[in-house]
Write a protein that holds these residues in place. Structure first.
Motif, short mmCIF file in Angstrom:
data_model
loop_
_atom_site.label_atom_id
_atom_site.label_comp_id
_atom_site.label_asym_id
_atom_site.label_seq_id
_atom_site.Cartn_x
_atom_site.Cartn_y
_atom_site.Cartn_z
N ASN A 81 0.83 -1.21 0.00
CA ASN A 81 0.00 0.00 0.00
C ASN A 81 0.86 1.26 0.00
OD1 ASN A 81 -2.19 -1.69 2.25
ND2 ASN A 81 -2.66 -1.27 0.12
N PHE A 82 1.88 1.26 0.86
CA PHE A 82 2.76 2.43 0.92
C PHE A 82 3.60 2.55 -0.35
CE2 PHE A 82 1.94 1.76 5.47
CZ PHE A 82 1.54 3.05 5.82
N ASP A 83 4.11 1.43 -0.82
CA ASP A 83 4.92 1.44 -2.04
C ASP A 83 4.09 1.93 -3.23
OD1 ASP A 83 7.48 0.85 -3.30
OD2 ASP A 83 6.45 -0.82 -4.28
N ASP A 84 2.86 1.45 -3.34
CA ASP A 84 1.98 1.90 -4.43
C ASP A 84 1.70 3.40 -4.33
OD1 ASP A 84 1.84 -0.69 -5.43
OD2 ASP A 84 -0.18 -1.07 -4.63
N SER A 85 1.53 3.90 -3.11
CA SER A 85 1.28 5.34 -2.91
C SER A 85 2.47 6.16 -3.39
CB SER A 85 1.00 5.63 -1.44
OG SER A 85 -0.20 5.00 -1.02
N LEU A 86 3.67 5.71 -3.07
CA LEU A 86 4.87 6.41 -3.54
C LEU A 86 4.96 6.37 -5.06
CD1 LEU A 86 7.53 5.21 -0.94
CD2 LEU A 86 6.77 7.57 -1.30
N LYS A 87 4.75 5.18 -5.63
CA LYS A 87 4.86 5.02 -7.09
C LYS A 87 3.78 5.79 -7.83
CE LYS A 87 7.26 0.62 -7.00
NZ LYS A 87 7.14 -0.85 -7.08
N SER A 88 2.63 5.99 -7.19
CA SER A 88 1.52 6.72 -7.81
C SER A 88 1.71 8.23 -7.74
CB SER A 88 0.19 6.33 -7.16
OG SER A 88 -0.09 4.98 -7.40
N GLY A 89 2.73 8.67 -7.03
CA GLY A 89 2.98 10.09 -6.93
C GLY A 89 2.15 10.80 -5.88
N TYR A 90 1.56 10.06 -4.95
CA TYR A 90 0.83 10.69 -3.87
C TYR A 90 1.80 11.51 -3.03
CZ TYR A 90 -2.98 7.39 -4.90
OH TYR A 90 -3.97 6.67 -5.51
N SER A 91 1.27 12.46 -2.30
CA SER A 91 2.09 13.28 -1.43
C SER A 91 2.28 12.52 -0.12
CB SER A 91 1.37 14.63 -1.19
OG SER A 91 2.19 15.50 -0.48
N CYS A 92 3.46 11.95 0.04
CA CYS A 92 3.75 11.08 1.19
C CYS A 92 4.83 11.75 2.05
CB CYS A 92 4.24 9.72 0.71
SG CYS A 92 3.10 8.86 -0.38
N TRP A 93 4.57 11.81 3.34
CA TRP A 93 5.43 12.55 4.26
C TRP A 93 5.83 11.72 5.46
CZ3 TRP A 93 7.27 17.15 2.80
CH2 TRP A 93 6.67 17.70 1.67
N VAL A 94 7.01 12.00 5.98
CA VAL A 94 7.53 11.34 7.17
C VAL A 94 7.88 12.41 8.19
CG1 VAL A 94 9.56 10.10 8.06
CG2 VAL A 94 8.43 9.30 6.00
N TYR A 95 7.52 12.12 9.43
CA TYR A 95 7.91 12.95 10.56
C TYR A 95 9.01 12.16 11.26
CZ TYR A 95 6.28 16.92 13.39
OH TYR A 95 6.13 18.13 13.99
N GLU A 96 10.17 12.78 11.46
CA GLU A 96 11.26 12.06 12.11
C GLU A 96 11.92 12.90 13.18
OE1 GLU A 96 14.29 10.76 9.39
OE2 GLU A 96 14.77 12.78 8.76
N HIS A 97 12.53 12.20 14.12
CA HIS A 97 13.24 12.84 15.22
C HIS A 97 14.52 12.05 15.44
CE1 HIS A 97 14.24 13.56 19.47
NE2 HIS A 97 13.75 14.76 19.24
N ALA A 98 15.65 12.72 15.32
CA ALA A 98 16.95 12.09 15.52
C ALA A 98 17.09 10.82 14.69
CB ALA A 98 17.18 11.80 17.01
N GLY A 99 16.62 10.87 13.45
CA GLY A 99 16.74 9.73 12.55
C GLY A 99 15.69 8.66 12.73
N GLU A 100 14.80 8.81 13.71
CA GLU A 100 13.74 7.82 13.97
C GLU A 100 12.43 8.31 13.37
OE1 GLU A 100 11.17 5.99 17.71
OE2 GLU A 100 12.90 7.27 18.13
N VAL A 101 11.78 7.45 12.58
CA VAL A 101 10.47 7.78 12.03
C VAL A 101 9.46 7.71 13.17
CG1 VAL A 101 8.64 7.06 10.44
CG2 VAL A 101 11.03 6.96 9.72
N LEU A 102 8.76 8.82 13.41
CA LEU A 102 7.75 8.82 14.46
C LEU A 102 6.35 8.98 13.91
CD1 LEU A 102 6.86 12.05 15.31
CD2 LEU A 102 9.26 11.99 15.88
N GLY A 103 6.23 9.27 12.62
CA GLY A 103 4.92 9.39 12.01
C GLY A 103 5.02 9.56 10.51
N TYR A 104 3.86 9.50 9.86
CA TYR A 104 3.82 9.59 8.40
C TYR A 104 2.40 9.90 7.96
CZ TYR A 104 2.67 4.82 9.68
OH TYR A 104 2.15 3.72 10.30
#
Length: 153
Positions: free
Chosen positions: A38-61
């Motif tokens: 699902n996430f890979d398809d979203s990236l490949k489809s050009g959806y606006s995908c965002w990551v929230y990170e802190h000190a290199g750790e993904v804490l949200g998306y």
């Protein structure tokens, strides 16, 4: 004595390299999580995908789909240890700004009625209930409705 500043959390576009971390978070907060596909398809489809990170750790998306002058928030998630600290509100505000920047006039999303924390967040950000989608989500006892919410941007 000198003060050591802690790095701030930051938002950035999601990369394929983030999917391992995202797929570790997703099943810890949702009973029926999105798959890596699902996430890979979203990236490949050009959806606006965002990551929230802190000190290199993904804490949200978040995953946002634009269709003409409408934005549809498909997924927004904050890892359990980081919930209740304002990161969800900040991430939602960010994707709302992204949608406005792409010419969206409205944003829509679906949420489980049982997800009271999310409902409260969305309402506090100006979203209103528009309809109920019957049997939208899988649930242990069959299906759960979804609350369709929207906000004018």
């Amino acid at each position: 004595m000198s003060a050591v500043l802690k790095p701030e959390a930051s938002l950035r576009p999601m990369l394929a390299a983030d999917l391992d971390a995202i797929c570790r978070i997703e099943p810890t907060i949702f009973p029926y999580p999105w798959t890596r596909g699902n996430f890979d398809d979203s990236l490949k489809s050009g959806y606006s995908c965002w990551v929230y990170e802190h000190a290199g750790e993904v804490l949200g998306y978040a995953v946002l789909m634009m269709v003409l002058d409408e934005a549809h928030l498909l997924n927004i998630s904050i890892a359990a240890p980081w919930q209740g600290k304002g990161y969800g509100r900040s991430l939602l505000a960010h994707v709302m700004d992204i949608a406005r920047g792409h010419g969206a006039l409205n944003m829509f999303l679906e949420v489980r009625p049982s997800n009271q924390a999310a409902l409260g967040l969305y309402e506090s950000m100006g979203f209103n209930e528009m309809a109920i989608r019957r049997g939208y989500y899988p649930a242990p006892n069959g299906r759960e409705d979804a609350v369709l919410m929207g906000v004018a941007l």
